[in-house]
Design an enzyme around this catalytic site. Structure first.
Site, short mmCIF file in Angstrom:
data_model
loop_
_atom_site.label_atom_id
_atom_site.label_comp_id
_atom_site.label_asym_id
_atom_site.label_seq_id
_atom_site.Cartn_x
_atom_site.Cartn_y
_atom_site.Cartn_z
N HIS A 34 1.03 -1.43 0.24
CA HIS A 34 -0.21 -0.45 -0.07
C HIS A 34 0.34 0.80 0.34
O HIS A 34 0.60 1.53 -0.95
CB HIS A 34 -1.09 0.00 1.51
CG HIS A 34 -2.26 -1.14 1.55
ND1 HIS A 34 -1.40 -1.93 2.66
CD2 HIS A 34 -2.87 -1.16 0.72
CE1 HIS A 34 -2.36 -2.27 1.93
NE2 HIS A 34 -3.55 -2.87 1.17
N GLN A 58 -18.23 -7.44 -0.78
CA GLN A 58 -17.17 -7.82 -2.10
C GLN A 58 -16.64 -9.33 -0.38
O GLN A 58 -15.60 -10.19 -1.06
CB GLN A 58 -15.96 -7.37 -1.98
CG GLN A 58 -14.92 -6.89 -0.56
CD GLN A 58 -13.62 -5.70 -0.96
OE1 GLN A 58 -14.08 -4.56 -1.93
NE2 GLN A 58 -12.52 -6.31 -1.76
N GLN A 150 -8.34 -7.71 -10.79
CA GLN A 150 -9.24 -6.45 -9.92
C GLN A 150 -8.59 -5.03 -10.72
O GLN A 150 -9.75 -4.30 -11.17
CB GLN A 150 -8.86 -6.25 -8.24
CG GLN A 150 -9.07 -5.07 -7.34
CD GLN A 150 -9.07 -4.48 -5.79
OE1 GLN A 150 -9.95 -5.06 -5.71
NE2 GLN A 150 -7.81 -4.40 -5.58
O1 PAF Z 1 -8.26 -4.02 -3.20
C1 PAF Z 1 -8.93 -4.01 -2.72
O2 PAF Z 1 -8.10 -3.49 -1.11
C2 PAF Z 1 -10.13 -3.70 -2.10
O3 PAF Z 1 -10.86 -4.37 -3.38
C3 PAF Z 1 -10.37 -2.33 -2.14
C4 PAF Z 1 -9.85 -1.65 -3.48
C5 PAF Z 1 -10.27 -1.03 -1.29
C6 PAF Z 1 -12.06 -1.76 -2.30
O4 PAF Z 1 -12.27 -2.75 -1.35
#
Ligand code: PAF
Length: 277
Positions: A34, A58, A150
């Site tokens: 991150h 999700q 994603q």
């Molecule tokens: O990758 C993540 O941490 C999640 O899927 C996101 C993009 C923040 C969406 O909740």
């Protein structure tokens, strides 16, 4: 650093930030992956914003929503040190007010790979990302290649819903032994942590085979599967060699492919991928 938790506060704070704004959506419990996204965003934009929200839509009913690791104080400290301007830490009700019923469905690419193992997962991801894009109105948004599918889903929804946002995909950050950084790595016991090296090791073997001229998708899938099966603590969920745009499985590699896999080790379900060609 401004920290807000309601949509109204966010809208007010957003107006104070210089454009272009770089935005990083996260579920918190931040790691060097991150912070790598933040660093790239910092280099490319005068303002950087981050959201921290463990998105319930999700997660499947038997998944780890309740136990997903959280440590807001530590996250805020790391983001302040990294020079982030604005952090949004909404409650579930703030993102999904009572009666919320509008969802984003990106179609078949969301049903392959992760989508097959985790039905509804990408509907939740696409919905929250679209909601956050609307709230933040960033010019750029940053995602890690570790969540390869994603990235494809987010690029598709961005194009098709017409968000004027550049999606920047940043390479996966790895431990020295190759394990891709993930908040879920905390679930691994020390023995499982050693076993987890098998994911990146099997992807490396696939890359070497590809570099030596192997172009059969089936051969690469078999190679990865046999390596995972040799690790007693690892249980393969899927292995895929798919077109990097459509995520359809390929027989013969003729353009860019995403080689990806999901593996259960103890409590953890880990994913990793590599783009070839
Ligand atoms: O990758 C993540 O941490 C999640 O899927 C996101 C993009 C923040 C969406 O909740």
């Amino acid at each position: 650093m401004i920290v807000v938790s309601t949509v109204d506060e966010l809208r007010r704070a957003r107006h104070t930030l210089a454009s272009p704004l770089g935005f990083i959506p996260t579920m918190g419990f931040l790691h060097a992956g991150h912070l790598g996204l933040v660093r790239v965003a910092r280099e490319q934009n005068p303002s950087v914003a981050v959201s921290i929200f463990v998105n319930p839509t999700q997660f499947g009913p038997n998944e780890d929503f309740a136990s997903y690791p959280r440590d807001l104080d530590r996250d805020l400290h790391l983001l302040a040190e990294a020079g982030v301007d604005l952090v949004f830490t909404p409650s579930v009700e703030e993102i999904y007010p009572p009666g919320f019923s509008t969802f984003v469905d990106v179609g078949p690419i969301a049903e392959r790979l992760e989508g097959k193992s985790r039905p509804g997962h990408f509907r939740g991801v696409a919905t929250v990302v679209a909601r956050l894009f609307n709230l933040f109105q960033p010019q750029r948004a940053y995602f890690g290649q570790k969540d390869g599918q994603q990235c494809v889903v987010v690029k598709k929804l961005t194009t098709e819903l017409g968000f004027p946002i550049d999606i920047v995909v940043v390479p996966t950050v790895r431990e020295p032994d190759g394990l891709a950084l993930s908040s879920r790595n905390v679930y691994l016991t020390p023995v499982e942590r050693v076993a987890a090296r098998v994911l990146s090791a099997s992807l490396r073997s696939a890359r070497v085979a590809f570099q030596k001229g192997e172009r059969s998708g089936e051969e690469l899938r078999r190679l990865i599967q046999s390596q995972i099966e040799r690790e007693p603590l690892a249980k393969l969920d899927y292995v895929s060699v798919a077109d990097a745009m459509t995520l359809e499985e390929v027989d013969r590699i003729e353009g860019p492919v995403m080689v990806s896999l999901a593996v259960r080790i103890g409590r953890a379900r880990l994913i990793d991928n590599e783009i070839l060609g």
